[in-house]
Write a protein that holds these residues in place. Structure first.
Motif, PDB file in Angstrom:
ATOM      1  N   LEU A  63      78.405   7.146   1.339  1.00 16.89           N
ATOM      2  CA  LEU A  63      78.346   7.040   2.793  1.00 16.89           C
ATOM      3  C   LEU A  63      79.438   6.105   3.315  1.00 16.89           C
ATOM      4  N   THR A  64      79.719   5.069   2.565  1.00 15.29           N
ATOM      5  CA  THR A  64      80.791   4.155   2.978  1.00 15.29           C
ATOM      6  C   THR A  64      82.121   4.897   3.017  1.00 15.29           C
ATOM      7  N   GLN A  65      82.360   5.688   1.979  1.00 10.14           N
ATOM      8  CA  GLN A  65      83.593   6.484   1.929  1.00 10.14           C
ATOM      9  C   GLN A  65      83.645   7.454   3.112  1.00 10.14           C
ATOM     10  N   ALA A  66      82.494   8.090   3.382  1.00 14.45           N
ATOM     11  CA  ALA A  66      82.457   9.107   4.434  1.00 14.45           C
ATOM     12  C   ALA A  66      82.689   8.512   5.818  1.00 14.45           C
ATOM     13  N   TYR A  67      82.120   7.322   6.073  1.00 14.83           N
ATOM     14  CA  TYR A  67      82.152   6.770   7.426  1.00 14.83           C
ATOM     15  C   TYR A  67      83.275   5.768   7.676  1.00 14.83           C
ATOM     16  N   PHE A  68      83.746   5.112   6.615  1.00 15.96           N
ATOM     17  CA  PHE A  68      84.674   4.005   6.844  1.00 15.96           C
ATOM     18  C   PHE A  68      86.011   4.136   6.109  1.00 15.96           C
ATOM     19  N   SER A  69      86.246   5.271   5.468  1.00 13.51           N
ATOM     20  CA  SER A  69      87.551   5.447   4.818  1.00 13.51           C
ATOM     21  C   SER A  69      88.616   5.674   5.889  1.00 13.51           C
ATOM     22  N   GLU A  70      89.878   5.668   5.473  1.00 10.03           N
ATOM     23  CA  GLU A  70      90.967   5.850   6.417  1.00 10.03           C
ATOM     24  C   GLU A  70      91.193   7.327   6.755  1.00 10.03           C
ATOM     25  N   TRP A  71      90.426   8.218   6.125  1.00  7.02           N
ATOM     26  CA  TRP A  71      90.581   9.632   6.447  1.00  7.02           C
ATOM     27  C   TRP A  71      89.209  10.256   6.660  1.00  7.02           C
ATOM     28  N   GLU A  72      89.205  11.461   7.249  1.00  3.32           N
ATOM     29  CA  GLU A  72      87.953  12.118   7.592  1.00  3.32           C
ATOM     30  C   GLU A  72      88.071  13.627   7.434  1.00  3.32           C
ATOM     31  N   GLU A  75      72.362   4.243   8.049  1.00  7.74           N
ATOM     32  CA  GLU A  75      72.175   5.072   6.858  1.00  7.74           C
ATOM     33  C   GLU A  75      72.528   4.301   5.600  1.00  7.74           C
ATOM     34  N   ILE A  76      73.605   3.522   5.677  1.00 10.94           N
ATOM     35  CA  ILE A  76      74.026   2.736   4.507  1.00 10.94           C
ATOM     36  C   ILE A  76      72.992   1.656   4.220  1.00 10.94           C
ATOM     37  N   ALA A  77      72.485   0.988   5.274  1.00 14.85           N
ATOM     38  CA  ALA A  77      71.479  -0.044   5.091  1.00 14.85           C
ATOM     39  C   ALA A  77      70.224   0.516   4.422  1.00 14.85           C
ATOM     40  N   SER A 136      86.234  -4.503   7.243  1.00 12.72           N
ATOM     41  CA  SER A 136      86.979  -4.166   6.030  1.00 12.72           C
ATOM     42  C   SER A 136      86.423  -4.814   4.768  1.00 12.72           C
ATOM     43  N   PRO A 137      86.125  -6.149   4.766  1.00  6.47           N
ATOM     44  CA  PRO A 137      85.565  -6.735   3.539  1.00  6.47           C
ATOM     45  C   PRO A 137      84.190  -6.163   3.190  1.00  6.47           C
ATOM     46  N   VAL A 138      83.446  -5.777   4.211  1.00  8.18           N
ATOM     47  CA  VAL A 138      82.134  -5.186   3.964  1.00  8.18           C
ATOM     48  C   VAL A 138      82.312  -3.838   3.259  1.00  8.18           C
ATOM     49  N   VAL A 139      83.258  -3.037   3.757  1.00 14.22           N
ATOM     50  CA  VAL A 139      83.528  -1.732   3.151  1.00 14.22           C
ATOM     51  C   VAL A 139      83.930  -1.900   1.696  1.00 14.22           C
ATOM     52  N   ALA A 140      84.841  -2.834   1.430  1.00 11.31           N
ATOM     53  CA  ALA A 140      85.303  -3.048   0.061  1.00 11.31           C
ATOM     54  C   ALA A 140      84.152  -3.452  -0.851  1.00 11.31           C
TER      55      ALA A 140
END
Length: 655
Positions: free
Chosen positions: A422-431, A406-408, A371-375
Motif C-alpha cells: 500500500l505504501t508503494q501504491a499510494y506514496f511512490s513517485e509513480w502511479e 488503510e496502511i494504519a 518521506s521518512p515515514v514512507v521509507a
C-alpha cells in the motif's frame, strides 16, 4: 567474332581499353549530351555505357533507338576520364564508342518503364510480366531464388539425401486444401488431381526402402490468395527419412536452412538457438502458431486479478466457463495517446476495444514530512514493534493523506507485506493510470504490474473472453505494439519450432470431434493415447516459424494401420472410408512399414524473407494475381466445345 557478343555487359574493364568488342542487350536509357548520344546497354549480367557522336558511321541510326529496344553494337573500348568514372558498376571505368549497330528487336511504346523506381498497379505488372522482370530488383530476386534452390540441393546431397521425382498427375492428396481436378479422357466421369504435396508418394518411398528422399517439389492447391501464399502453385523443399524421431528431423533440416539464411541473408543476424515451443504456449504467449520472436513481448493470463473486481465487464465475463483475461505488456508504451491508438486498433479489428493500464510519474510528489515515514514503512518487519507504534501514530496524524488509514489498519494487523504494497501504491513517485486502474484499485493494479514486470513509462493492454475469439486479434496487437514502439529487431532472422499440436478438436456448435491438424501424424503415446480423452492427444507434428511466417511443416507419420483406423474412427470415419480414400498408403503399411517422418520447407516464402519482400509474387517468376488469374497468358480460359466433348463434360452457366 560471335554473331551477337564477345562479352557480356558486365565484363569489360580497364584491361580491355583499345579492344574491339561486340555487345548485345537492351537500351536501358538514352542521354543526349549536345549531339553526343550516351546509351546504357543492359543485359542479364550488368550495364555498359556506350556512346556515339556524328563521327560514328551509325550515328543517324542510333538517334532512332529508344528505351528497351534490343540491339547489337560493335565498338572500341575507351577509358573514361577520371572524374567520370562510375564506381557503382563493374564496367564504370570504361565506355564503348559505337562503330556498328544492328536492331535485333524494336520496342513499341512501353506500358511500364524498366528504368527507374516508378510504381505501377500490380495488374499492369502481371499483364506485362516479361517487362516487369527486366527491372533490376526483379532480376536480383529471381537470381536469388535460383541460388537458394541450388544451395538447398547441395546441402541436402551433403547429408546423403537423394533427389527423386514424384508424379504430377495423381489422386487426391490428404493435405486438407482444395484439389485442382484433371478430367480423364480415357475414363469418362473420372478425375485425376494435381498433387497438393508429394505426401503419399514420399511415404511410399520409405516403405519401399529409400531411406532419405528430397525433392524441390511443385505443389498445387486451390486456395484463397494471401500476400505470403500463392492461390495456385508453389514449390517446397520436400524431404522424408526412415527410422527417425522428431528431433532427428530437426537436426537434419535446421543446418540446411540456417546455412541458406546465413549465405543469402545479406549480413542479417541468424539466431543459433531455435527454441521448441508447444502449440498451446505459442497461442498463449504470441496469439499465433507462427510467432515473430524478434518481438520480445510475451502475453500472459491475468484472470485472477480481475475475478470479483470492480471492473464489471471482465468480472462478469470470468463467471462463464472457458473464459480468461490476457495481458499484452507494452514496454515504453505508457502514454494515453498510444493507449488510445491501440484501443482504436482493436475496434478496427471488430472488438469493442482493449482495456489498458499505463504507469506514469505521479503528479503530486510525496511531501518532505512523509518521506521518512514512507521509507520506514517500506522496510517494516515483524521485529519493528516500537517503530510500528511510532509510525502508526504518525499515520493517524496524517489521516487526510490518501491511503494512510488503510496502511494504519495493515500495521495493526501486522500484515507487513500489505503495508509495503500500500505504501508503494499510494506514496511512490509513480502511479497507475487509465480507467481500468481506477476500477480495480491499486492492490490489483500493483499485482498485475509485478506479474508483467513493467514499470513507469510502460503500459499493458487487456483482452478477455474465450481465447479462440480474441487470440488472433491479440496476436496482431502484439505485432503492432512491437513495431510501433520499436521493440522488434528488424535486422534478424528468429526461428522457433512449434510442437505438440493437438490432433483433434471439438466443434463448439455440433459437439462433433474432428481432426484439428494433420490426421496422419503419429499420436504421442500411440494407441494408448487414443483410448483416453481425444482432446488431450498431441501429435508428433511440428512447424518452423521465422519472423512471423510458417516456413516448414512436418510430422512423424502414423505408419501403423491399427492406430490410423482408431484415430479416424474417433473423428467419425469408418475403416471402409479410410481404405477408400487412402487405400494405396494403407495397403502399403501392411507390408512392413518403417517408422518415418519428414517435413517440407516453402521455397517461395523463404526467398521472400531473404529478398526482404512483403509479397510472395515478388519472388515468383510468373505468378497469378489475387483472383488466381494469369493476365499475361489469359488463364483460366474457356475450353473449346470439342475439348469438352472429348472429356464428356458440359459447363453449366452460372445463374
Amino acid at each position: 567474332m560471335h554473331a551477337f557478343r564477345s562479352h557480356t555487359c558486365a565484363e569489360l574493364n580497364k584491361s580491355n581499353v583499345g579492344d574491339t568488342v561486340r555487345l548485345s542487350g537492351w537500351v536501358h536509357r538514352v542521354r543526349d549530351h549536345g549531339g553526343i548520344l550516351f546509351i546504357d546497354l543492359r543485359d542479364h549480367y550488368g550495364i555498359t555505357q556506350v556512346l556515339c557522336d556524328p563521327d560514328s558511321p551509325v550515328f543517324a541510326e542510333m538517334e532512332k533507338v529508344r528505351s528497351e529496344w534490343c540491339i547489337r553494337i560493335d565498338g572500341n573500348v575507351k577509358a573514361r576520364d577520371a572524374d567520370l568514372v562510375n564506381d557503382k558498376i563493374p564496367t564504370g571505368e570504361i565506355e564503348v564508342f559505337v562503330r556498328d549497330l544492328e536492331i535485333l528487336g524494336a520496342s513499341e511504346e512501353l506500358p511500364l518503364m524498366v528504368f527507374g523506381d516508378q510504381e505501377y498497379p500490380e495488374e499492369t505488372r502481371l499483364k506485362y510480366r516479361f517487362l516487369d522482370l527486366r527491372r533490376e530488383v526483379m532480376q536480383e530476386n529471381m537470381k536469388l531464388r535460383s541460388d537458394v534452390v541450388a544451395s538447398m540441393r547441395k546441402r541436402m546431397w551433403e547429408q546423403d539425401f537423394r533427389e527423386y521425382q514424384t508424379p504430377i498427375i495423381t489422386a487426391s492428396s490428404p493435405e486438407g486444401a482444395r484439389d485442382f481436378l484433371v478430367p480423364s479422357r480415357l475414363h469418362p466421369g473420372k478425375f485425376y488431381a494435381l498433387p497438393q504435396a508429394p505426401q503419399q508418394f514420399k511415404q511410399l518411398m520409405m516403405v519401399a526402402g529409400f531411406d532419405k528422399y528430397f525433392q524441390i517439389a511443385p505443389c498445387f492447391r486451390d486456395e484463397d490468395p494471401r500476400a505470403d501464399r500463392s492461390p495456385t502453385d508453389f514449390y517446397q523443399l520436400d524431404m522424408e527419412m526412415s527410422f527417425v524421431t522428431q528431433q532427428d528431423v530437426f537436426d537434419t533440416i535446421q543446418p540446411v536452412l540456417k546455412g541458406v539464411f546465413e549465405e543469402f541473408g545479406g549480413g542479417r543476424k541468424v539466431d543459433q538457438d531455435w527454441p521448441q515451443i508447444s502449440y498451446k504456449d505459442a497461442a498463449l504467449w504470441y496469439g499465433t502458431d507462427k510467432p515473430d520472436l524478434r518481438n520480445p513481448i510475451k502475453m500472459q493470463i491475468v484472470s485472477e486479478h480481475f475475478r470479483g473486481s470492480g471492473f464489471a465487464i471482465f468480472a462478469k465475463l470470468l463467471e462463464q466457463d472457458g473464459t480468461e483475461i490476457r495481458a499484452i505488456p507494452a514496454p515504453t508504451g505508457g502514454s494515453r495517446k498510444f493507449c488510445d491508438r491501440m484501443n482504436k486498433f482493436a475496434q478496427e479489428q471488430g472488438l469493442p476495444g482493449m482495456g489498458y493500464i499505463f504507469w506514469r510519474k505521479r503528479g503530486d510528489k510525496v511531501d518532505e514530512q512523509m518521506s521518512p515515514v514512507v521509507a520506514a514503512l517500506m522496510g517494516l518487519t515483524d521485529d519493528d514493534l516500537n517503530e510500528q507504534t511510532r509510525l502508526q501514530k504518525q499515520l493517524e496524524e496524517l489521516q487526510n493523506t490518501l491511503g494512510a488509514l488503510e496502511i494504519a489498519k495493515a500495521i495493526a494487523e501486522k500484515n507487513f507485506d500489505r503495508v509495503r504494497f500500500l505504501t508503494q501504491a499510494y506514496f511512490s513517485e509513480w502511479e497507475a493510470a487509465g480507467p481500468l486502474a481506477k476500477n480495480i484499485g491499486p492492490e490489483r493494479t500493483e499485482a498485475i504490474r509485478q506479474q508483467l514486470g513493467v514499470g513507469v513509462g510502460d503500459a499493458a493492454f487487456f483482452l478477455g473472453g474465450k481465447p479462440k475469439a480474441f487470440e488472433a486479434v491479440a496476436g496482431r496487437a502484439r505485432t503492432v505494439i512491437g513495431d510501433e514502439l520499436g521493440l522488434t529487431d528488424k535486422d534478424r532472422f528468429a526461428f522457433a519450432w512449434i510442437v505438440d499440436f493437438p490432433i483433434f478438436q471439438m466443434d463448439d456448435e455440433t459437439g462433433k470431434l474432428d481432426f484439428d491438424h494433420n490426421p496422419f501424424s503419429m499420436p504421442q503415446g500411440g494407441m494408448e493415447a487414443l483410448e483416453g480423452d481425444p482432446l488431450a492427444v498431441r501429435g508428433y507434428q511440428y512447424d518452423l516459424a521465422c519472423n512471423g511466417y510458417e516456413l516448414v511443416s512436418g510430422a512423424i507419420r502414423n505408419h501403423k494401420p491399427e492406430i490410423m483406423f482408431k484415430a479416424f474412427e474417433l473423428a467419425g470415419y469408418g475403416e471402409d472410408e479410410v481404405r477408400k480414400r487412402f487405400g494405396g498408403m494403407v495397403n502399403a503399411f501392411q507390408y512392413g512399414a518403417p517408422p518415418h517422418g519428414g517435413c517440407a520447407a516453402g521455397v517461395d516464402r523463404i526467398v521472400m524473407l531473404l529478398a526482404d519482400q512483403d509479397n510472395i509474387r515478388e519472388v515468383v517468376m510468373f505468378p497469378m494475381n489475387q483472383r488466381a488469374e494469369d493476365l499475361m497468358m489469359n488463364a483460366p480460359s474457356e475450353p473449346q466445345n470439342e475439348q469438352l466433348r472429348e472429356l464428356h463434360l458440359r459447363v453449366i452457366p452460372q445463374e
